[in-house]
Design an enzyme around this catalytic site. Structure first.
Site, PDB file in Angstrom:
ATOM      1  N   LYS A   6      46.111  11.032  79.702  1.00 30.24           N
ATOM      2  CA  LYS A   6      45.176  12.015  79.128  1.00 30.24           C
ATOM      3  C   LYS A   6      43.791  11.384  78.937  1.00 30.24           C
ATOM      4  CE  LYS A   6      43.333  15.445  77.064  1.00 30.24           C
ATOM      5  NZ  LYS A   6      42.761  16.536  77.834  1.00 30.24           N
TER       6      LYS A   6
ATOM      7  N   LYS B  83      35.640  11.528  70.009  1.00 32.18           N
ATOM      8  CA  LYS B  83      36.896  10.850  69.630  1.00 32.18           C
ATOM      9  C   LYS B  83      37.564  10.275  70.873  1.00 32.18           C
ATOM     10  CE  LYS B  83      40.351  13.465  69.620  1.00 32.18           C
ATOM     11  NZ  LYS B  83      41.387  13.928  70.555  1.00 32.18           N
TER      12      LYS B  83
ATOM     13  N   THR C   1      45.629  14.641  71.662  1.00 30.02           N
ATOM     14  CA  THR C   1      45.069  13.528  72.442  1.00 30.02           C
ATOM     15  C   THR C   1      44.854  12.365  71.479  1.00 30.02           C
ATOM     16  OG1 THR C   1      43.910  15.093  73.868  1.00 30.02           O
ATOM     17  CG2 THR C   1      43.187  12.795  73.956  1.00 30.02           C
TER      18      THR C   1
HETATM   19  P1  NAP Z   1      40.851  22.150  66.766  1.00 31.19           P
HETATM   20  O1  NAP Z   1      40.679  23.569  67.154  1.00 31.19           O
HETATM   21  O2  NAP Z   1      39.737  21.439  66.075  1.00 31.19           O
HETATM   22  O3  NAP Z   1      42.184  22.046  65.886  1.00 31.19           O
HETATM   23  C1  NAP Z   1      42.509  20.868  65.237  1.00 31.19           C
HETATM   24  C2  NAP Z   1      43.818  21.030  64.486  1.00 31.19           C
HETATM   25  O4  NAP Z   1      44.016  19.849  63.674  1.00 31.19           O
HETATM   26  C3  NAP Z   1      43.806  22.225  63.511  1.00 31.19           C
HETATM   27  O5  NAP Z   1      45.104  22.734  63.394  1.00 31.19           O
HETATM   28  C4  NAP Z   1      43.352  21.564  62.221  1.00 31.19           C
HETATM   29  O6  NAP Z   1      43.712  22.268  61.070  1.00 31.19           O
HETATM   30  C5  NAP Z   1      44.130  20.270  62.306  1.00 31.19           C
HETATM   31  N1  NAP Z   1      43.560  19.291  61.364  1.00 31.19           N
HETATM   32  C6  NAP Z   1      42.318  18.767  61.374  1.00 31.19           C
HETATM   33  N2  NAP Z   1      42.185  17.886  60.345  1.00 31.19           N
HETATM   34  C7  NAP Z   1      43.357  17.900  59.664  1.00 31.19           C
HETATM   35  C8  NAP Z   1      43.844  17.219  58.539  1.00 31.19           C
HETATM   36  N3  NAP Z   1      43.099  16.314  57.872  1.00 31.19           N
HETATM   37  N4  NAP Z   1      45.120  17.462  58.132  1.00 31.19           N
HETATM   38  C9  NAP Z   1      45.893  18.351  58.795  1.00 31.19           C
HETATM   39  N5  NAP Z   1      45.498  19.034  59.886  1.00 31.19           N
HETATM   40  C10 NAP Z   1      44.243  18.805  60.319  1.00 31.19           C
HETATM   41  O7  NAP Z   1      41.179  21.230  68.020  1.00 31.19           O
HETATM   42  P2  NAP Z   1      41.847  21.616  69.410  1.00 31.19           P
HETATM   43  O8  NAP Z   1      40.767  21.889  70.382  1.00 31.19           O
HETATM   44  O9  NAP Z   1      42.946  22.554  69.212  1.00 31.19           O
HETATM   45  O10 NAP Z   1      42.421  20.172  69.805  1.00 31.19           O
HETATM   46  C11 NAP Z   1      43.608  19.643  69.213  1.00 31.19           C
HETATM   47  C12 NAP Z   1      43.959  18.367  69.971  1.00 31.19           C
HETATM   48  O11 NAP Z   1      44.125  18.669  71.369  1.00 31.19           O
HETATM   49  C13 NAP Z   1      42.868  17.276  69.894  1.00 31.19           C
HETATM   50  O12 NAP Z   1      43.486  16.026  69.921  1.00 31.19           O
HETATM   51  C14 NAP Z   1      42.094  17.516  71.180  1.00 31.19           C
HETATM   52  O13 NAP Z   1      41.420  16.349  71.617  1.00 31.19           O
HETATM   53  C15 NAP Z   1      43.198  17.909  72.128  1.00 31.19           C
HETATM   54  N6  NAP Z   1      42.804  18.742  73.274  1.00 31.19           N
HETATM   55  C16 NAP Z   1      41.887  19.745  73.134  1.00 31.19           C
HETATM   56  C17 NAP Z   1      41.549  20.499  74.248  1.00 31.19           C
HETATM   57  C18 NAP Z   1      40.547  21.612  74.177  1.00 31.19           C
HETATM   58  O14 NAP Z   1      40.022  21.992  75.244  1.00 31.19           O
HETATM   59  N7  NAP Z   1      40.256  22.178  73.028  1.00 31.19           N
HETATM   60  C19 NAP Z   1      42.142  20.240  75.492  1.00 31.19           C
HETATM   61  C20 NAP Z   1      43.091  19.242  75.580  1.00 31.19           C
HETATM   62  C21 NAP Z   1      43.411  18.490  74.465  1.00 31.19           C
HETATM   63  P3  NAP Z   1      42.650  23.291  60.390  1.00 31.19           P
HETATM   64  O15 NAP Z   1      42.823  24.578  61.116  1.00 31.19           O
HETATM   65  O16 NAP Z   1      43.054  23.324  58.964  1.00 31.19           O
HETATM   66  O17 NAP Z   1      41.275  22.692  60.584  1.00 31.19           O
END
Ligand code: NAP
Length: 299
Positions: free
Chosen positions: A171, A239, A96
């Site tokens: 989104k 965010k 997102t």
């Molecule tokens: P998450 O569990 O916090 O995962 C974040 C990902 O980004 C992990 O792979 C993390 O790696 C990586 N990352 C963070 N900082 C980084 C950096 N400096 N360099 C390289 N990689 C980095 O988040 P998520 O819930 O999966 O969400 C991911 C995206 O999808 C976001 O944009 C979120 O808004 C969106 N989204 C989330 C949901 C939900 O319900 N969770 C639903 C729809 C959309 P590490 O493992 O090393 O931290």
């Protein structure tokens, strides 16, 4: 198209990469914290050491990363995706992010003769794990048609919305409604508590009425259980609230309710609850109200 690179194995990415493997794709994975690759490798994925290495042999490159800055780093940075792409590949950003980021990605990939789609997702941890996401796509329609068979095992629905950035815009618009619903649930449950209603009875009513919502059901239940385990972290919702504010400002579009909800989210994050579930924003309202929803007791 069977050779996929998947980068970013957080809550959302790990579910999607797993479902690609289940669908018979050859998947190469990369994650900043390499230990998250292990469960995927055990299921047959290949682990890459850098984003550049991950995309080497891929036909399709997919990623779901935390935010715009991380996309910037992983795509444009040293040993990033763009350092090693080749003509004919297709990249899909499922994070997102602001539509300007998607358009910047599209332009950079185009210079390398790589096609690009923004394809963020609705749904959370469960939908990602079970292949039940709702995907919204921006980019060229013919490119979308080419990769649709790869998105299908991940999703219940896929909507194509127009040129680059349209998926990202959709989104943010959807998440604005999600955040407003959580605020509405919190305000309602706190008022109900102060009015002496049993919160469980309130949720039972909200479950059947003509303004019912899966958000009220799901987050209402975990609120009563005081379970704030993240499936969508509050820090990511902040965010998104900031991205929505930026988009609305750019387009001179009125969003007074979204602005108010952003303040509640900010307060909750400043309380240290950013790593908890998005429903933890309700704790900021409870703090102001002097009650918690489950117990009727003073904080
Ligand atoms: P998450 O569990 O916090 O995962 C974040 C990902 O980004 C992990 O792979 C993390 O790696 C990586 N990352 C963070 N900082 C980084 C950096 N400096 N360099 C390289 N990689 C980095 O988040 P998520 O819930 O999966 O969400 C991911 C995206 O999808 C976001 O944009 C979120 O808004 C969106 N989204 C989330 C949901 C939900 O319900 N969770 C639903 C729809 C959309 P590490 O493992 O090393 O931290």
């Amino acid at each position: 198209m069977k050779r996929i690179a998947y980068l970013g194995l957080g809550i959302m990415g790990s579910g999607m990469a797993t479902n690609l493997l289940k669908a018979g794709c050859q998947v190469t994975v990369w994650n900043r914290s390499p230990e998250s690759c292990k469960p995927l490798v055990e299921k047959g994925a290949t682990q890459a050491q850098t984003p550049a290495q991950a995309v080497e042999n891929a036909e399709v490159i997919m990623y779901c990363l935390a935010n715009d800055n991380v996309v910037e780093e992983v795509v444009f940075g040293q040993d990033g995706i763009l350092a090693n792409v080749r003509s004919g590949q297709i990249a899909i950003d499922m994070s997102t992010v602001h539509p300007d980021t998607s358009r910047r990605e599209a332009a950079a990939y185009a210079e390398k003769h790589v096609e690009f789609l923004d394809a963020p997702v609705f749904g959370s941890k469960n939908e990602s794990a079970t292949g039940g996401l709702w995907i919204v796509v921006g980019g060229k329609r013919d490119v979308f048609e080419q990769v649709k068979p790869i998105l299908e095992p991940l999703s219940e629905t896929i909507h194509y919305l127009g040129d680059s950035g349209k998926g990202a815009s959709m989104k943010l618009i959807g998440n604005s409604i999600v955040a407003t619903q959580i605020e509405a649930l919190g305000e309602a449950m706190i008022l109900a508590t102060k009015a002496g209603l049993n919160p469980k009875d309130v949720l039972d009513v909200l479950h059947v009425v003509d303004f019912r919502s899966p958000i009220f059901d799901g987050m209402g239940k975990t609120l009563l259980e005081r379970d704030f385990t993240p499936s969508f972290a509050l820090k990511h919702m902040l965010k998104d609230a900031n991205l929505i504010a930026r988009l609305a400002q750019d387009l001179n579009s009125p969003t007074p309710a979204a602005a108010l909800v952003r303040e509640t989210i900010k307060t909750a994050v400043n309380q240290g609850w950013g790593e908890e579930n998005a429903s933890a924003l309700i704790k900021a309202l409870e703090l102001e109200a002097g009650v918690t929803v489950e117990s009727h007791s003073k904080l």
